[in-house]
Design a protein around this motif. Sequence first.
Motif, PDB file in Angstrom:
ATOM      1  N   ALA A  28       0.827  -1.201   0.000  1.00 27.01           N
ATOM      2  CA  ALA A  28       0.000   0.000   0.000  1.00 27.01           C
ATOM      3  C   ALA A  28       0.862   1.252   0.000  1.00 27.01           C
ATOM      4  O   ALA A  28       2.004   1.235   0.467  1.00 27.01           O
ATOM      5  N   ARG A  29       0.296   2.306  -0.507  1.00 28.74           N
ATOM      6  CA  ARG A  29       0.986   3.600  -0.514  1.00 28.74           C
ATOM      7  C   ARG A  29       0.627   4.368   0.768  1.00 28.74           C
ATOM      8  O   ARG A  29      -0.529   4.393   1.180  1.00 28.74           O
ATOM      9  N   TYR A  30       1.632   5.031   1.316  1.00 30.54           N
ATOM     10  CA  TYR A  30       1.433   5.809   2.536  1.00 30.54           C
ATOM     11  C   TYR A  30       1.927   7.236   2.302  1.00 30.54           C
ATOM     12  O   TYR A  30       2.977   7.445   1.694  1.00 30.54           O
ATOM     13  N   PRO A  31       1.184   8.210   2.832  1.00 31.62           N
ATOM     14  CA  PRO A  31       1.606   9.598   2.622  1.00 31.62           C
ATOM     15  C   PRO A  31       2.783   9.958   3.513  1.00 31.62           C
ATOM     16  O   PRO A  31       2.990   9.365   4.579  1.00 31.62           O
ATOM     17  N   ALA A  32       3.519  10.969   3.082  1.00 30.37           N
ATOM     18  CA  ALA A  32       4.595  11.513   3.924  1.00 30.37           C
ATOM     19  C   ALA A  32       3.976  12.430   4.969  1.00 30.37           C
ATOM     20  O   ALA A  32       2.967  13.092   4.742  1.00 30.37           O
ATOM     21  N   GLN A  33       4.592  12.452   6.151  1.00 30.03           N
ATOM     22  CA  GLN A  33       4.063  13.271   7.245  1.00 30.03           C
ATOM     23  C   GLN A  33       4.193  14.747   6.905  1.00 30.03           C
ATOM     24  O   GLN A  33       5.231  15.215   6.438  1.00 30.03           O
ATOM     25  N   ALA A  36       0.972  18.419  11.882  1.00 29.96           N
ATOM     26  CA  ALA A  36      -0.186  17.930  12.624  1.00 29.96           C
ATOM     27  C   ALA A  36      -1.315  17.504  11.685  1.00 29.96           C
ATOM     28  O   ALA A  36      -2.108  16.626  12.031  1.00 29.96           O
ATOM     29  N   VAL A  37      -1.380  18.105  10.499  1.00 32.54           N
ATOM     30  CA  VAL A  37      -2.432  17.773   9.536  1.00 32.54           C
ATOM     31  C   VAL A  37      -1.785  17.351   8.225  1.00 32.54           C
ATOM     32  O   VAL A  37      -1.023  18.119   7.627  1.00 32.54           O
ATOM     33  N   THR A  38      -2.088  16.112   7.775  1.00 33.89           N
ATOM     34  CA  THR A  38      -1.632  15.618   6.476  1.00 33.89           C
ATOM     35  C   THR A  38      -2.877  15.279   5.672  1.00 33.89           C
ATOM     36  O   THR A  38      -3.566  14.286   5.953  1.00 33.89           O
ATOM     37  N   ASP A  39      -3.197  16.124   4.701  1.00 36.42           N
ATOM     38  CA  ASP A  39      -4.458  15.978   3.961  1.00 36.42           C
ATOM     39  C   ASP A  39      -4.159  15.666   2.502  1.00 36.42           C
ATOM     40  O   ASP A  39      -4.244  16.548   1.639  1.00 36.42           O
ATOM     41  N   ASP A  40      -3.800  14.408   2.213  1.00 34.94           N
ATOM     42  CA  ASP A  40      -3.561  14.004   0.833  1.00 34.94           C
ATOM     43  C   ASP A  40      -4.854  13.897   0.032  1.00 34.94           C
ATOM     44  O   ASP A  40      -4.828  13.912  -1.192  1.00 34.94           O
ATOM     45  N   ALA A  41      -5.994  13.793   0.710  1.00 33.80           N
ATOM     46  CA  ALA A  41      -7.286  13.711   0.022  1.00 33.80           C
ATOM     47  C   ALA A  41      -7.864  15.088  -0.277  1.00 33.80           C
ATOM     48  O   ALA A  41      -8.870  15.199  -0.983  1.00 33.80           O
ATOM     49  N   ASN A  42      -7.221  16.135   0.249  1.00 34.50           N
ATOM     50  CA  ASN A  42      -7.719  17.502   0.069  1.00 34.50           C
ATOM     51  C   ASN A  42      -9.195  17.599   0.484  1.00 34.50           C
ATOM     52  O   ASN A  42     -10.030  18.171  -0.203  1.00 34.50           O
ATOM     53  N   ALA A  43      -9.496  17.046   1.664  1.00 33.68           N
ATOM     54  CA  ALA A  43     -10.875  16.964   2.135  1.00 33.68           C
ATOM     55  C   ALA A  43     -11.243  18.085   3.100  1.00 33.68           C
ATOM     56  O   ALA A  43     -12.404  18.505   3.156  1.00 33.68           O
ATOM     57  N   LEU A  44     -10.290  18.580   3.879  1.00 34.74           N
ATOM     58  CA  LEU A  44     -10.580  19.595   4.886  1.00 34.74           C
ATOM     59  C   LEU A  44     -10.510  20.996   4.291  1.00 34.74           C
ATOM     60  O   LEU A  44      -9.698  21.286   3.420  1.00 34.74           O
ATOM     61  N   HIS A  68      -2.122  13.846  15.602  1.00 32.09           N
ATOM     62  CA  HIS A  68      -1.834  13.811  14.172  1.00 32.09           C
ATOM     63  C   HIS A  68      -3.117  13.416  13.436  1.00 32.09           C
ATOM     64  O   HIS A  68      -3.773  12.436  13.803  1.00 32.09           O
ATOM     65  N   VAL A  69      -3.456  14.177  12.401  1.00 33.49           N
ATOM     66  CA  VAL A  69      -4.625  13.877  11.570  1.00 33.49           C
ATOM     67  C   VAL A  69      -4.114  13.577  10.164  1.00 33.49           C
ATOM     68  O   VAL A  69      -3.364  14.386   9.597  1.00 33.49           O
ATOM     69  N   ALA A  70      -4.522  12.416   9.615  1.00 38.89           N
ATOM     70  CA  ALA A  70      -4.103  12.017   8.269  1.00 38.89           C
ATOM     71  C   ALA A  70      -5.329  11.669   7.440  1.00 38.89           C
ATOM     72  O   ALA A  70      -6.204  10.897   7.895  1.00 38.89           O
ATOM     73  N   LEU A  71      -5.416  12.246   6.240  1.00 31.72           N
ATOM     74  CA  LEU A  71      -6.527  11.965   5.329  1.00 31.72           C
ATOM     75  C   LEU A  71      -5.960  11.484   3.995  1.00 31.72           C
ATOM     76  O   LEU A  71      -5.117  12.163   3.385  1.00 31.72           O
ATOM     77  N   VAL A  72      -6.403  10.332   3.554  1.00 32.54           N
ATOM     78  CA  VAL A  72      -5.993   9.774   2.262  1.00 32.54           C
ATOM     79  C   VAL A  72      -7.257   9.440   1.484  1.00 32.54           C
ATOM     80  O   VAL A  72      -8.366   9.404   2.043  1.00 32.54           O
ATOM     81  N   LEU A  73      -7.083   9.160   0.184  1.00 29.99           N
ATOM     82  CA  LEU A  73      -8.228   8.767  -0.621  1.00 29.99           C
ATOM     83  C   LEU A  73      -8.515   7.274  -0.474  1.00 29.99           C
ATOM     84  O   LEU A  73      -9.647   6.877  -0.173  1.00 29.99           O
ATOM     85  N   PHE A  74      -7.491   6.445  -0.696  1.00 25.67           N
ATOM     86  CA  PHE A  74      -7.667   4.993  -0.703  1.00 25.67           C
ATOM     87  C   PHE A  74      -6.705   4.329   0.281  1.00 25.67           C
ATOM     88  O   PHE A  74      -5.658   4.877   0.619  1.00 25.67           O
ATOM     89  N   LEU A  87       0.924   3.148   9.302  1.00 21.93           N
ATOM     90  CA  LEU A  87       1.285   4.554   9.133  1.00 21.93           C
ATOM     91  C   LEU A  87       1.895   5.100  10.430  1.00 21.93           C
ATOM     92  O   LEU A  87       2.845   5.900  10.403  1.00 21.93           O
ATOM     93  N   PHE A  88       1.355   4.706  11.582  1.00 18.94           N
ATOM     94  CA  PHE A  88       1.890   5.115  12.883  1.00 18.94           C
ATOM     95  C   PHE A  88       3.372   4.699  13.000  1.00 18.94           C
ATOM     96  O   PHE A  88       4.220   5.487  13.459  1.00 18.94           O
ATOM     97  N   THR A  89       3.654   3.486  12.524  1.00 21.17           N
ATOM     98  CA  THR A  89       5.044   2.995  12.591  1.00 21.17           C
ATOM     99  C   THR A  89       5.923   3.721  11.574  1.00 21.17           C
ATOM    100  O   THR A  89       7.077   4.107  11.892  1.00 21.17           O
ATOM    101  N   ARG A  90       5.424   3.890  10.364  1.00 21.96           N
ATOM    102  CA  ARG A  90       6.197   4.551   9.319  1.00 21.96           C
ATOM    103  C   ARG A  90       6.570   5.982   9.726  1.00 21.96           C
ATOM    104  O   ARG A  90       7.627   6.474   9.387  1.00 21.96           O
TER     105      ARG A  90
END
Length: 324
Positions: A28-33, A36-44, A68-74, A87-90
């Motif tokens: 799976a693909r994981y976003p880079a940190q 405090a906010v990682t919004d790869d889905a551009n949702a917020l 930490h808040v993380a938003l992804v698409l898939f 993701l917590f470990t990465r």
Amino acid sequence: MKTILGKLLVLILCGALLAVPAAALGEARYPAQGGAVTDDANALGQTMAQDVAAYAEKLADATEVNLHVALVLFLDGEPVQTYADTLFTRWQLGENDLLLLGAAAEDTFALASGAAVKAKLSDASLKTLLYGSGFADAFQQQRYDEAFGRYLVAFNDLANKQYGEQIALGTLFAAYQPAAQTAAQSTQNTAQTTGQAVQGALETAGQAVAQATQAAGQAVAGAAQTAADVWSSAVNAVSQNVATYQDYHTQRNESERGLSPTGWIVLAVLVLIIFGQSGPARRARRAGGCGCSPLGWIIGGLGLGALFGRHGDRGERFHRGRYW
């Protein structure tokens, strides 16, 4: 020659393998940190992202919990909790870290936390808060700002209780704080009450107008009936007066054309009295007596004394023997 061709094939295969996406190899693909906010889905929205980052600072200062808040698409086929833990470990998060993950395109979410956080905020309480705060419903309906706003307001109450702190939100998540919700509900209730009052007033006014119209109609009808009665009475009175006037003139005309029976009788009596004053009548009265009685006056007045006088003369001659 074969050796060179073999090496070239090996290099080509290595390049092809490097070009294959990680997902194709089952990873799976994981976003880079991104803080405090990682919004790869551009949702917020921008305001919500800023509020989350500001609240993360307040929380860390008061409790040493790093949010930490993380938003992804898939999730690329990974179970949501597995993805959150990986993701917590990465990101190399530690015992004081808390990760809130959401997959926007898959309408799912999960939490991962360190040991120190679990000691104060259990996984069970944090997951219960996801549903009790309204986060789950809002997130699954793609209302992401509302989802995180509701969750973090509720989370702040829980953190204050568990850590014995008084973290003030101020204007953060203002639309989702209880006071704001109460004010909004109060405004809604006031608007509803006002609407009901206006509707009631309109209904009352309508009834009053209807009653006034009905009363006015009855008054007009009564006045019209009264006027008709007065007019009828006036016409009847005029008709009676006209009839009386006509009868009067009819009688008057008849009296002018001739005498009534009583008048004729009176006239006859007068004629008899007048003609009874002739000479023979007077001599008859002298010969027949004084005629002093009432009957004599009447007989004399009617000129009948001569008749009775002749009878008296015959009697006298009879007594004298002239007819013997």
